[in-house]
Write a protein that holds these residues in place. Structure first.
Motif, PDB file in Angstrom:
ATOM      1  N   ILE A 269    -109.857   9.017 -34.116  1.00  0.00           N
ATOM      2  CA  ILE A 269    -110.170   9.092 -32.685  1.00  0.00           C
ATOM      3  C   ILE A 269    -109.317  10.146 -32.005  1.00  0.00           C
ATOM      4  O   ILE A 269    -109.812  11.001 -31.253  1.00  0.00           O
ATOM      5  N   VAL A 270    -108.017  10.128 -32.272  1.00  0.00           N
ATOM      6  CA  VAL A 270    -107.104  11.084 -31.631  1.00  0.00           C
ATOM      7  C   VAL A 270    -107.395  12.503 -32.083  1.00  0.00           C
ATOM      8  O   VAL A 270    -107.483  13.428 -31.257  1.00  0.00           O
ATOM      9  N   THR A 271    -107.539  12.702 -33.382  1.00  0.00           N
ATOM     10  CA  THR A 271    -107.693  14.073 -33.874  1.00  0.00           C
ATOM     11  C   THR A 271    -109.038  14.683 -33.499  1.00  0.00           C
ATOM     12  O   THR A 271    -109.132  15.900 -33.336  1.00  0.00           O
ATOM     13  N   GLU A 272    -110.069  13.864 -33.349  1.00  0.00           N
ATOM     14  CA  GLU A 272    -111.354  14.414 -32.894  1.00  0.00           C
ATOM     15  C   GLU A 272    -111.243  14.956 -31.469  1.00  0.00           C
ATOM     16  O   GLU A 272    -111.768  16.033 -31.163  1.00  0.00           O
ATOM     17  N   HIS A 273    -110.555  14.225 -30.600  1.00  0.00           N
ATOM     18  CA  HIS A 273    -110.342  14.725 -29.239  1.00  0.00           C
ATOM     19  C   HIS A 273    -109.412  15.937 -29.248  1.00  0.00           C
ATOM     20  O   HIS A 273    -109.622  16.899 -28.493  1.00  0.00           O
ATOM     21  N   ALA A 274    -108.385  15.903 -30.107  1.00  0.00           N
ATOM     22  CA  ALA A 274    -107.459  17.032 -30.188  1.00  0.00           C
ATOM     23  C   ALA A 274    -108.156  18.278 -30.732  1.00  0.00           C
ATOM     24  O   ALA A 274    -107.922  19.399 -30.261  1.00  0.00           O
ATOM     25  N   GLU A 275    -109.026  18.080 -31.708  1.00  0.00           N
ATOM     26  CA  GLU A 275    -109.754  19.220 -32.285  1.00  0.00           C
ATOM     27  C   GLU A 275    -110.645  19.874 -31.234  1.00  0.00           C
ATOM     28  O   GLU A 275    -110.740  21.103 -31.162  1.00  0.00           O
ATOM     29  N   ALA A 276    -111.297  19.057 -30.406  1.00  0.00           N
ATOM     30  CA  ALA A 276    -112.153  19.600 -29.346  1.00  0.00           C
ATOM     31  C   ALA A 276    -111.341  20.405 -28.339  1.00  0.00           C
ATOM     32  O   ALA A 276    -111.856  21.331 -27.703  1.00  0.00           O
ATOM     33  N   ARG A 277    -110.060  20.089 -28.237  1.00  0.00           N
ATOM     34  CA  ARG A 277    -109.170  20.785 -27.309  1.00  0.00           C
ATOM     35  C   ARG A 277    -108.521  22.003 -27.956  1.00  0.00           C
ATOM     36  O   ARG A 277    -107.854  22.793 -27.290  1.00  0.00           O
ATOM     37  N   GLY A 278    -108.701  22.160 -29.279  1.00  0.00           N
ATOM     38  CA  GLY A 278    -108.046  23.252 -29.992  1.00  0.00           C
ATOM     39  C   GLY A 278    -106.639  22.908 -30.434  1.00  0.00           C
ATOM     40  O   GLY A 278    -105.839  23.796 -30.739  1.00  0.00           O
ATOM     41  N   TRP A 279    -106.322  21.623 -30.488  1.00  0.00           N
ATOM     42  CA  TRP A 279    -104.982  21.175 -30.847  1.00  0.00           C
ATOM     43  C   TRP A 279    -104.918  20.589 -32.259  1.00  0.00           C
ATOM     44  O   TRP A 279    -103.894  20.038 -32.648  1.00  0.00           O
ATOM     45  N   TYR A 280    -105.988  20.722 -33.009  1.00  0.00           N
ATOM     46  CA  TYR A 280    -105.991  20.157 -34.353  1.00  0.00           C
ATOM     47  C   TYR A 280    -106.950  20.951 -35.221  1.00  0.00           C
ATOM     48  O   TYR A 280    -108.038  21.321 -34.784  1.00  0.00           O
ATOM     49  N   SER A 282    -108.148  20.992 -39.585  1.00  0.00           N
ATOM     50  CA  SER A 282    -107.981  20.444 -40.917  1.00  0.00           C
ATOM     51  C   SER A 282    -107.101  21.368 -41.744  1.00  0.00           C
ATOM     52  O   SER A 282    -107.321  22.576 -41.795  1.00  0.00           O
ATOM     53  N   GLY A 283    -106.090  20.814 -42.370  1.00  0.00           N
ATOM     54  CA  GLY A 283    -105.169  21.609 -43.164  1.00  0.00           C
ATOM     55  C   GLY A 283    -103.940  22.059 -42.388  1.00  0.00           C
ATOM     56  O   GLY A 283    -102.981  22.554 -42.978  1.00  0.00           O
ATOM     57  N   GLY A 284    -103.963  21.902 -41.072  1.00  0.00           N
ATOM     58  CA  GLY A 284    -102.806  22.274 -40.267  1.00  0.00           C
ATOM     59  C   GLY A 284    -101.693  21.248 -40.428  1.00  0.00           C
ATOM     60  O   GLY A 284    -101.932  20.088 -40.761  1.00  0.00           O
ATOM     61  N   GLY A 285    -100.478  21.655 -40.166  1.00  0.00           N
ATOM     62  CA  GLY A 285     -99.341  20.761 -40.318  1.00  0.00           C
ATOM     63  C   GLY A 285     -98.853  20.230 -38.987  1.00  0.00           C
ATOM     64  O   GLY A 285     -99.469  20.445 -37.932  1.00  0.00           O
ATOM     65  N   ALA A 287     -96.551  21.227 -37.232  1.00  0.00           N
ATOM     66  CA  ALA A 287     -96.157  22.277 -36.300  1.00  0.00           C
ATOM     67  C   ALA A 287     -97.267  22.612 -35.316  1.00  0.00           C
ATOM     68  O   ALA A 287     -96.992  23.087 -34.208  1.00  0.00           O
ATOM     69  N   GLU A 288     -98.518  22.383 -35.700  1.00  0.00           N
ATOM     70  CA  GLU A 288     -99.617  22.753 -34.802  1.00  0.00           C
ATOM     71  C   GLU A 288    -100.547  21.601 -34.438  1.00  0.00           C
ATOM     72  O   GLU A 288    -101.168  21.621 -33.377  1.00  0.00           O
ATOM     73  N   ASN A 289    -100.648  20.597 -35.274  1.00  0.00           N
ATOM     74  CA  ASN A 289    -101.639  19.547 -35.049  1.00  0.00           C
ATOM     75  C   ASN A 289    -101.133  18.436 -34.135  1.00  0.00           C
ATOM     76  O   ASN A 289     -99.982  18.000 -34.248  1.00  0.00           O
ATOM     77  N   VAL A 290    -102.023  17.975 -33.260  1.00  0.00           N
ATOM     78  CA  VAL A 290    -101.738  16.818 -32.418  1.00  0.00           C
ATOM     79  C   VAL A 290    -102.388  15.600 -33.063  1.00  0.00           C
ATOM     80  O   VAL A 290    -103.606  15.546 -33.233  1.00  0.00           O
ATOM     81  N   THR A 291    -101.560  14.655 -33.446  1.00  0.00           N
ATOM     82  CA  THR A 291    -101.970  13.410 -34.087  1.00  0.00           C
ATOM     83  C   THR A 291    -101.356  12.257 -33.297  1.00  0.00           C
ATOM     84  O   THR A 291    -100.593  12.491 -32.352  1.00  0.00           O
ATOM     85  N   PRO A 292    -101.633  11.003 -33.653  1.00  0.00           N
ATOM     86  CA  PRO A 292    -100.980   9.906 -32.936  1.00  0.00           C
ATOM     87  C   PRO A 292     -99.459  10.021 -32.918  1.00  0.00           C
ATOM     88  O   PRO A 292     -98.814   9.677 -31.927  1.00  0.00           O
ATOM     89  N   HIS A 293     -98.870  10.528 -34.003  1.00  0.00           N
ATOM     90  CA  HIS A 293     -97.410  10.639 -34.032  1.00  0.00           C
ATOM     91  C   HIS A 293     -96.908  11.681 -33.026  1.00  0.00           C
ATOM     92  O   HIS A 293     -95.780  11.568 -32.532  1.00  0.00           O
ATOM     93  N   TYR A 294     -97.726  12.675 -32.726  1.00  0.00           N
ATOM     94  CA  TYR A 294     -97.307  13.671 -31.743  1.00  0.00           C
ATOM     95  C   TYR A 294     -97.036  13.007 -30.393  1.00  0.00           C
ATOM     96  O   TYR A 294     -96.120  13.406 -29.661  1.00  0.00           O
ATOM     97  N   PHE A 295     -97.827  12.001 -30.046  1.00  0.00           N
ATOM     98  CA  PHE A 295     -97.648  11.337 -28.751  1.00  0.00           C
ATOM     99  C   PHE A 295     -96.282  10.627 -28.688  1.00  0.00           C
ATOM    100  O   PHE A 295     -95.667  10.551 -27.627  1.00  0.00           O
ATOM    101  N   ARG A 296     -95.812  10.119 -29.815  1.00  0.00           N
ATOM    102  CA  ARG A 296     -94.473   9.509 -29.867  1.00  0.00           C
ATOM    103  C   ARG A 296     -93.404  10.574 -29.609  1.00  0.00           C
ATOM    104  O   ARG A 296     -92.435  10.341 -28.894  1.00  0.00           O
ATOM    105  N   HIS A 297     -93.618  11.739 -30.194  1.00  0.00           N
ATOM    106  CA  HIS A 297     -92.709  12.871 -29.958  1.00  0.00           C
ATOM    107  C   HIS A 297     -92.746  13.293 -28.488  1.00  0.00           C
ATOM    108  O   HIS A 297     -91.696  13.525 -27.874  1.00  0.00           O
ATOM    109  N   PHE A 298     -93.935  13.367 -27.913  1.00  0.00           N
ATOM    110  CA  PHE A 298     -94.096  13.765 -26.511  1.00  0.00           C
ATOM    111  C   PHE A 298     -93.385  12.762 -25.591  1.00  0.00           C
ATOM    112  O   PHE A 298     -92.643  13.140 -24.679  1.00  0.00           O
TER     113      PHE A 298
END
Length: 348
Positions: A269-280, A282-285, A287-298
């Motif tokens: 769910i998170v990565t599909e929305h992030a991908e539509a935003r250009g934040w994810y 496939s194959g990215g690490g 450093a560039e991808n927004v995943t559920p864990h990114y929100f914890r970092h934020f």
């Protein structure tokens, strides 16, 4: 460090701990993993350390001995494995201190330093609050919005989010058909969310076998602000009837209709929305991808900046133990809520 004079005499602390882990319901596989790592640590100490080349026993080990062992692991193990082994040792010392067999936990400082190095990751994508607000406001599905806002407002791990039951949330339910039956720990604490350290993958909690583990060191009561309350009420108003009697807070609205949301579902769910935003991609690490864990970092980055109080942020993240909280204030709960409400960002 010496054993407490009031504690029972224990010749083999590791065997004692592993046996108690079994009594607490951990699987034989988990018990074996603890014993394997703890025996490795014991052998490392017995061979001598930089501090004492004649050898050190487990009750005598200091934080410097523990740090030396953790450093030695890095030559042969990935960072995630090192962190896991360190967490095993931390739990061992924490438990043995709690039951009075050992006097102190030398791993507390070591684990704090490990988490500090993990959390402070300058390579991560930088997203401004304004950009995050636009991202959240573009999510219209009640489940998707509730997942993203909950992660951003609480700093929960995705497994902790999926393990939430309705009883873990105490919010006003005006307009909903039924009142919420909350945990005793939330009685009288409106607008709060309870995160337990108990759920473990493959074990039963609240009558349901869980597919993810909570990695908290202690129970945490997290404030719920008006925005999070609003999206949760919106979600509960349309939530499918849960299949599980545990009454999970988040359930699937897709092919697994009514079943507890899994970490894979939440990630998708998170990565599909992030991908539509250009934040994810496939194959990215990380450093560039927004995943559920990114929100914890934020969440962590912004609250540390706004509060200037690392203790409260560590508490909200579930990284701090009871004895550390006691060093702050007897009125801890009120202090957390006041600081949180003054500092938490608005998303909607």
């Amino acid at each position: 460090m010496s054993r407490s004079t009031t504690a029972e005499s224990v010749d083999d602390p590791i065997a004692y701990f592993v046996q108690d882990v079994g009594y607490h319901g951990k699987t034989e596989r988990t018990q074996a993993a603890y014993e394997r790592v703890l025996r490795q640590f014991e052998a490392f100490l017995s061979e001598g350390t930089a501090r004492d080349q004649t050898g050190v026993s487990i009750p005598e080990a200091t934080h410097r001995d523990c740090m030396e062992w953790v450093h030695s692991l890095r030559a042969d193990h990935a960072g995630s494995t090192v962190a896991t082994y360190a967490s095993y040792l931390h739990r061992f010392y924490g438990y043995m201190t709690q039951v009075g067999v050992l006097d102190a936990n030398p791993m507390t400082l070591v684990v704090d330093q490990i988490e500090e190095s993990i959390d402070t990751d300058p390579a991560r994508r930088e997203i401004s609050l304004e950009e995050m607000q636009e991202f959240v406001q573009g999510i219209t599905h009640p489940l998707d919005r509730a997942i993203v806002v909950t992660l951003l407002k609480t700093g929960l791990r995705v497994g902790e989010l999926c393990n939430l039951d309705v009883r873990d949330v105490n919010i006003a339910t005006d307009g909903l058909d039924a009142e919420m039956d909350v945990r005793p720990q939330l009685s009288g604490q409106l607008n709060t969310l309870y995160v337990s350290p108990d759920p473990s993958r493959g074990e039963r909690t609240n009558g349901e076998e869980r597919t993810a583990s909570n990695k908290r060191k202690r129970q945490t009561v997290v404030p719920v602000d008006e925005e999070l309350e609003s999206v949760l009420v919106e979600w509960l108003a349309i939530r499918p009837d849960p299949v599980s009697d545990a009454d999970p807070l988040f359930v699937s609205t897709g092919d697994s209709w009514g079943h507890r949301l899994t970490t894979d579902m939440a990630h998708t769910i998170v990565t599909e929305h992030a991908e539509a935003r250009g934040w994810y991609r496939s194959g990215g690490g990380a450093a560039e991808n927004v995943t559920p864990h990114y929100f914890r970092h934020f969440f962590t980055t912004h609250l540390r900046s706004e509060t200037g109080d690392r203790g409260i942020v560590k508490y909200l993240r579930g990284d701090v133990a009871e004895d550390v909280i006691d060093t702050y204030t007897h009125n801890w709960g009120d202090r957390v809520r006041e600081t949180y409400e003054e500092s938490i960002y608005q998303l909607l």
